[in-house]
Design an enzyme around this catalytic site. Structure first.
Site, short mmCIF file in Angstrom:
data_model
loop_
_atom_site.label_atom_id
_atom_site.label_comp_id
_atom_site.label_asym_id
_atom_site.label_seq_id
_atom_site.Cartn_x
_atom_site.Cartn_y
_atom_site.Cartn_z
N TYR A 8 0.82 -1.21 0.00
CA TYR A 8 0.00 0.00 0.00
C TYR A 8 0.86 1.26 0.00
O TYR A 8 0.40 2.34 0.38
CB TYR A 8 -0.91 0.02 1.23
CG TYR A 8 -2.25 -0.65 1.04
CD1 TYR A 8 -2.86 -0.71 -0.21
CD2 TYR A 8 -2.93 -1.20 2.12
CE1 TYR A 8 -4.09 -1.31 -0.38
CE2 TYR A 8 -4.18 -1.81 1.97
CZ TYR A 8 -4.74 -1.86 0.71
OH TYR A 8 -5.97 -2.45 0.55
N HIS A 10 -15.43 1.47 -7.05
CA HIS A 10 -14.29 1.08 -7.87
C HIS A 10 -14.79 0.58 -9.23
O HIS A 10 -15.57 -0.37 -9.28
CB HIS A 10 -13.48 -0.01 -7.19
CG HIS A 10 -12.72 0.48 -5.99
ND1 HIS A 10 -13.34 1.03 -4.89
CD2 HIS A 10 -11.38 0.52 -5.72
CE1 HIS A 10 -12.43 1.37 -3.99
NE2 HIS A 10 -11.24 1.08 -4.47
N HIS A 51 -14.10 8.34 -4.56
CA HIS A 51 -14.39 8.43 -3.12
C HIS A 51 -15.09 9.75 -2.81
O HIS A 51 -14.77 10.79 -3.39
CB HIS A 51 -13.10 8.37 -2.29
CG HIS A 51 -12.24 7.19 -2.56
ND1 HIS A 51 -11.39 7.13 -3.65
CD2 HIS A 51 -12.09 6.02 -1.88
CE1 HIS A 51 -10.74 5.97 -3.62
NE2 HIS A 51 -11.16 5.28 -2.57
N ASN A 102 -3.90 -2.21 -10.71
CA ASN A 102 -3.86 -2.96 -9.45
C ASN A 102 -3.57 -4.42 -9.74
O ASN A 102 -4.20 -5.03 -10.61
CB ASN A 102 -5.21 -2.82 -8.73
CG ASN A 102 -5.08 -3.00 -7.24
OD1 ASN A 102 -4.18 -3.67 -6.76
ND2 ASN A 102 -5.99 -2.40 -6.49
#
Length: 446
Positions: free
Chosen positions: A323, A358, A383, A404
């Site tokens: 992360y 997402h 978000h 990702n």
């Protein structure tokens, strides 16, 4: 509707119906606007058609007691069956349809969908007003020439030979006809159907349409079934239809009340099953009176907000987590318990003031070995941060565009999620301020 409001009903709003109240399947046919979601089971089942919004809302919202709909060829009974609620098609002609847009005047009937048979019966009584038997007694006294013009060969045969009225006014119907409508089969909304063909055959659901008899849906229970959408065992409703002699509508509603009193049927609940359970996604909103109401609406590809047990169930014993691109650390072998503690913390995904969506773009898969697979995904993560958990006022927005890597390993013969590595390409707005614990103050303003 005036009959209902005269009895104290409060009209809340209108609901979605399929185009022209026609027979349509979700996704395949709902083109101009989106089909409602059926909250039962995996949240991805077809809500049936026509009065689909009425059935979906009764199965989803605890504060909604009753929904009105119409039934021409099954438009109330279908949504009631697949969502495990009570629904009725009254005797044809029993209730006025003045000022209603017709689909087929010889077949159209209004009716209700409800979870509570006591309320259902009271609403039906308000709609019928007079005793239905008195109406049909009047009709029986009219010249046969008038009646014969309004009956078909099937109607005469069925009402005289199969399910005639009883001579006893207390029983009304000489018997009851039962048939199965909702048999707990998966009818997923993501399936596409074959082109239409000329109609063939005759289903039990059409008996009441042509015989003008009342036909109501009774939810009996639910059965487990494995869902390919959630990869979990979900529960689907099982229902039965009860048909009585023409004009004996009150008999069916009273039967439902008596069966609840005897413990055979139940007053139903909202949720993934007829006995309750969380729906796959929840939204919060505030009514005009300021009371907070939670509406649980299903959405494809989205786990229930804070359904941590479901997330925990798909995790590998250890995870590789990187992360660093979102202001946190890197862990080569983070335990599943530690991962759960991190993501569910109030300073990260457990923050009730943060809503996120997402959107996945292009995807490729890399097979590393027989027991390991890597997924490569394009991603836009949107978000919104609110000032409080009631989600009324937006404080800030922050969106991230990234790729990702998701890691999957086979553990004890079952594929599990084994980690992730987001690679942020660029951000919009104030992404660095979305999660309270992701960045230090110096990093946020550097």
């Amino acid at each position: 509707m005036q009959n209902l409001t005269d009895k104290g009903a409060i009209i809340f709003g209108v609901q979605k119906t399929s185009q022209f109240a026609n027979g349509e399947t979700a996704t395949a046919d709902w083109v101009d606007y989106h089909s409602p979601f059926n909250p039962r089971g995996d949240g991805y089942q077809d809500p049936a058609t026509s009065s689909a919004g009425a059935g979906s809302s009764i199965a989803s919202y605890e504060w909604l007691d009753l929904a009105a709909g119409s039934d021409t060829g099954g438009s109330i009974r279908g949504p009631a069956a697949v969502q495990g609620i009570f629904g009725n098609r009254p005797s044809h002609g029993l209730i006025s349809l003045d000022n209603a847009m017709p689909l087929s005047p010889k077949l159209d009937t209004p009716g209700f969908l409800a979870r509570d048979p006591y309320l259902w019966n009271a609403a039906n009584a308000a709609l019928y007003r007079e005793n239905p038997l008195s109406r049909w007694s009047w009709g029986d006294s009219q010249p046969s020439s008038i009646l014969s013009r309004n009956k078909t060969l099937f109607m005469n045969w069925f009402n005289e030979n199969i399910l005639p009225r009883s001579s006893d006014p207390l029983t009304c119907s000489s018997g009851l006809l039962l048939h199965v409508d909702g048999s707990a089969g998966f009818i997923s909304r993501n399936g596409y159907i074959n082109p239409p063909v000329p109609p063939f055959g005759f289903s039990n659901g059409q008996i009441s349409v042509f015989a003008e008899t009342p036909d109501s849906v009774f939810p009996l229970g639910q059965v487990p079934a494995f869902s390919s959408i959630t990869n979990h065992t979900e529960y689907l409703p099982v229902t039965i239809n009860v048909v009585a002699a023409k004009g004996c509508d009150v008999l069916i509603a009273k039967l439902a009340e008596d069966m609840v009193a005897a413990g055979i049927l139940k007053v139903l609940k909202i949720g993934a099953g007829i006995e309750g359970g969380e729906i796959l996604m929840r939204r919060y909103f505030v009514r005009d009176d300021g009371d907070e109401v939670m509406s649980r609406i299903t959405s494809r590809g989205r786990l229930l907000f804070q359904d941590w047990d479901r997330l925990r169930g798909i995790l590998a014993p250890t995870l590789y987590v990187d992360y660093t691109k979102i202001g946190k650390g890197k862990w080569e072998a983070m335990s599943a318990d530690d991962f759960m503690a991190m993501v569910s913390n109030d300073d990260f995904l457990g923050d009730l003031c943060v809503k996120t969506q997402h959107l996945i773009g292009a995807t490729s898969w890399e097979r590393v070995s027989e027991s390991k697979v890597v997924g490569h995904h394009q991603l836009r993560a949107a978000h919104q941060v609110y000032t409080s958990p009631d989600l009324k006022t937006v404080k800030l927005r922050g969106h991230s565009h990234a790729t990702n890597e998701h890691y999957y390993v086979k553990s004890d013969g079952v594929w599990k999620f084994a980690g992730l590595k987001p690679e942020v390409r660029w951000n919009e707005h104030k992404f660095e301020e979305v999660f309270k614990g992701s960045y230090t103050q110096s990093e946020k303003h550097s």
